[in-house]
Design a protein around this motif. Structure first.
Motif, mmCIF file in Angstrom:
data_model
loop_
_atom_site.group_PDB
_atom_site.id
_atom_site.type_symbol
_atom_site.label_atom_id
_atom_site.label_comp_id
_atom_site.label_asym_id
_atom_site.label_seq_id
_atom_site.Cartn_x
_atom_site.Cartn_y
_atom_site.Cartn_z
ATOM 1 N N LYS A 29 0.846 -1.190 0.000
ATOM 2 C CA LYS A 29 0.000 0.000 0.000
ATOM 3 C C LYS A 29 0.882 1.241 0.000
ATOM 4 O O LYS A 29 1.626 1.476 0.928
ATOM 5 C CB LYS A 29 -0.909 -0.003 1.226
ATOM 6 N N GLY A 30 0.778 2.040 -1.056
ATOM 7 C CA GLY A 30 1.507 3.298 -1.114
ATOM 8 C C GLY A 30 2.919 3.210 -1.657
ATOM 9 O O GLY A 30 3.648 4.191 -1.637
ATOM 10 N N TYR A 31 3.331 2.055 -2.144
ATOM 11 C CA TYR A 31 4.658 1.897 -2.743
ATOM 12 C C TYR A 31 4.647 0.615 -3.558
ATOM 13 O O TYR A 31 3.683 -0.151 -3.521
ATOM 14 C CB TYR A 31 5.763 1.831 -1.672
ATOM 15 N N ALA A 32 5.692 0.381 -4.326
ATOM 16 C CA ALA A 32 5.858 -0.856 -5.088
ATOM 17 C C ALA A 32 7.049 -1.612 -4.514
ATOM 18 O O ALA A 32 7.979 -1.008 -3.983
ATOM 19 C CB ALA A 32 6.104 -0.544 -6.560
ATOM 20 N N ASN A 33 7.021 -2.937 -4.632
ATOM 21 C CA ASN A 33 8.174 -3.730 -4.204
ATOM 22 C C ASN A 33 9.349 -3.531 -5.146
ATOM 23 O O ASN A 33 10.497 -3.551 -4.734
ATOM 24 C CB ASN A 33 7.807 -5.218 -4.141
ATOM 25 N N GLY A 34 9.063 -3.333 -6.413
ATOM 26 C CA GLY A 34 10.123 -3.119 -7.387
ATOM 27 C C GLY A 34 9.560 -2.524 -8.658
ATOM 28 O O GLY A 34 8.366 -2.602 -8.917
ATOM 29 N N MET A 35 10.445 -1.909 -9.440
ATOM 30 C CA MET A 35 10.077 -1.308 -10.715
ATOM 31 C C MET A 35 11.155 -1.669 -11.737
ATOM 32 O O MET A 35 12.327 -1.805 -11.383
ATOM 33 C CB MET A 35 10.007 0.220 -10.612
ATOM 34 N N VAL A 64 7.869 17.600 3.657
ATOM 35 C CA VAL A 64 7.712 16.499 2.702
ATOM 36 C C VAL A 64 7.090 17.030 1.415
ATOM 37 O O VAL A 64 7.569 16.737 0.316
ATOM 38 C CB VAL A 64 6.856 15.357 3.289
ATOM 39 N N GLU A 65 6.033 17.828 1.534
ATOM 40 C CA GLU A 65 5.380 18.356 0.338
ATOM 41 C C GLU A 65 6.354 19.178 -0.499
ATOM 42 O O GLU A 65 6.440 19.009 -1.723
ATOM 43 C CB GLU A 65 4.164 19.206 0.706
ATOM 44 N N ARG A 93 14.448 12.244 10.136
ATOM 45 C CA ARG A 93 15.075 12.380 11.450
ATOM 46 C C ARG A 93 14.281 11.644 12.524
ATOM 47 O O ARG A 93 14.836 11.327 13.565
ATOM 48 C CB ARG A 93 15.227 13.854 11.805
ATOM 49 N N SER A 94 12.995 11.385 12.284
ATOM 50 C CA SER A 94 12.177 10.682 13.269
ATOM 51 C C SER A 94 11.179 9.766 12.575
ATOM 52 O O SER A 94 10.232 10.242 11.940
ATOM 53 C CB SER A 94 11.422 11.683 14.155
ATOM 54 N N VAL A 95 11.397 8.470 12.702
ATOM 55 C CA VAL A 95 10.449 7.499 12.158
ATOM 56 C C VAL A 95 9.115 7.627 12.894
ATOM 57 O O VAL A 95 8.045 7.479 12.289
ATOM 58 C CB VAL A 95 11.017 6.063 12.232
ATOM 59 N N ASP A 96 9.155 7.937 14.187
ATOM 60 C CA ASP A 96 7.912 8.124 14.943
ATOM 61 C C ASP A 96 7.084 9.273 14.366
ATOM 62 O O ASP A 96 5.861 9.168 14.241
ATOM 63 C CB ASP A 96 8.201 8.375 16.420
ATOM 64 N N THR A 97 7.738 10.379 14.005
ATOM 65 C CA THR A 97 7.027 11.506 13.399
ATOM 66 C C THR A 97 6.435 11.091 12.063
ATOM 67 O O THR A 97 5.289 11.426 11.745
ATOM 68 C CB THR A 97 7.966 12.720 13.224
ATOM 69 N N SER A 101 2.375 10.888 11.131
ATOM 70 C CA SER A 101 1.917 11.791 10.066
ATOM 71 C C SER A 101 1.294 11.057 8.877
ATOM 72 O O SER A 101 0.902 11.709 7.902
ATOM 73 C CB SER A 101 3.098 12.631 9.562
ATOM 74 N N LEU A 102 1.188 9.744 8.925
ATOM 75 C CA LEU A 102 0.737 8.985 7.761
ATOM 76 C C LEU A 102 -0.624 9.435 7.238
ATOM 77 O O LEU A 102 -0.830 9.526 6.023
ATOM 78 C CB LEU A 102 0.723 7.485 8.064
ATOM 79 N N ALA A 103 -1.567 9.737 8.121
ATOM 80 C CA ALA A 103 -2.900 10.161 7.669
ATOM 81 C C ALA A 103 -2.826 11.460 6.877
ATOM 82 O O ALA A 103 -3.593 11.664 5.936
ATOM 83 C CB ALA A 103 -3.845 10.316 8.864
ATOM 84 N N GLU A 104 -1.905 12.352 7.216
ATOM 85 C CA GLU A 104 -1.723 13.604 6.488
ATOM 86 C C GLU A 104 -0.857 13.422 5.235
ATOM 87 O O GLU A 104 -1.051 14.122 4.241
ATOM 88 C CB GLU A 104 -1.040 14.644 7.373
ATOM 89 N N LEU A 105 0.092 12.507 5.308
ATOM 90 C CA LEU A 105 1.032 12.337 4.199
ATOM 91 C C LEU A 105 0.382 11.776 2.943
ATOM 92 O O LEU A 105 0.729 12.182 1.834
ATOM 93 C CB LEU A 105 2.193 11.435 4.611
#
Length: 147
Positions: A29-35, A64-65, A93-97, A101-105
């Motif tokens: 979901k949201g990415y590919a394993n490979g291209m 990010v935007e 810098r922060s995986v927790d951040t 933020s996933l719902a906004e990203l």
């Protein structure tokens, strides 16, 4: 022994790229394993969320935007767009951040990049070169050869 070329099965809406999805694997979901693709390879350096005057956006999601917009600006110099992206590597810098933020990203990503989801990796890092930068992203795109 020469390796045989990878047969391309376009299923991403781009004639240059094909998503690689091993049989039986759950669809990510949201990415590919490979291209895979054929054409001119375009790579960016690590780009961050500042504007053309090197003023950083405030906050993780705005950075990010802006970073994604910066990637598109560099790709445009090679005649590429988001549909040509094969890979994004995110350094945060922060995986927790990031997780918080996933719902906004998701909406921000789709607004800038559309519904093209290349192979992606996310790496948590202790720091980035620019003070105040919260994310840095490298991109690889494949622009199809002119017919």
């Amino acid at each position: 022994m020469t390796a045989s070329p990878i047969p391309l099965r376009p299923d991403t809406g781009s004639a240059a790229l094909s998503t690689l999805q091993p049989p039986g694997w759950k669809k990510p979901k949201g990415y590919a394993n490979g291209m895979a693709g054929r054409g001119t390879v375009v790579m960016t350096g690590g780009l961050i969320g500042w504007d053309e005057n090197e003023v950083l956006a405030e906050g993780f999601v705005p950075q990010v935007e802006q970073t994604l917009r910066n990637i598109l600006a560099v790709l445009a110099e090679a005649g590429a767009g988001p549909e040509h992206l094969a890979r994004l590597t995110w350094y945060v810098r922060s995986v927790d951040t990031y997780r918080a933020s996933l719902a906004e990203l998701g909406p921000v990503y789709r607004r800038v990049m559309g519904r093209h989801f290349p192979a992606m990796a996310l790496v948590g890092v202790a720091d980035l070169v620019e003070p105040g930068a919260l994310v840095e992203i490298e991109a690889t795109a494949i622009v199809p050869e002119a017919a």
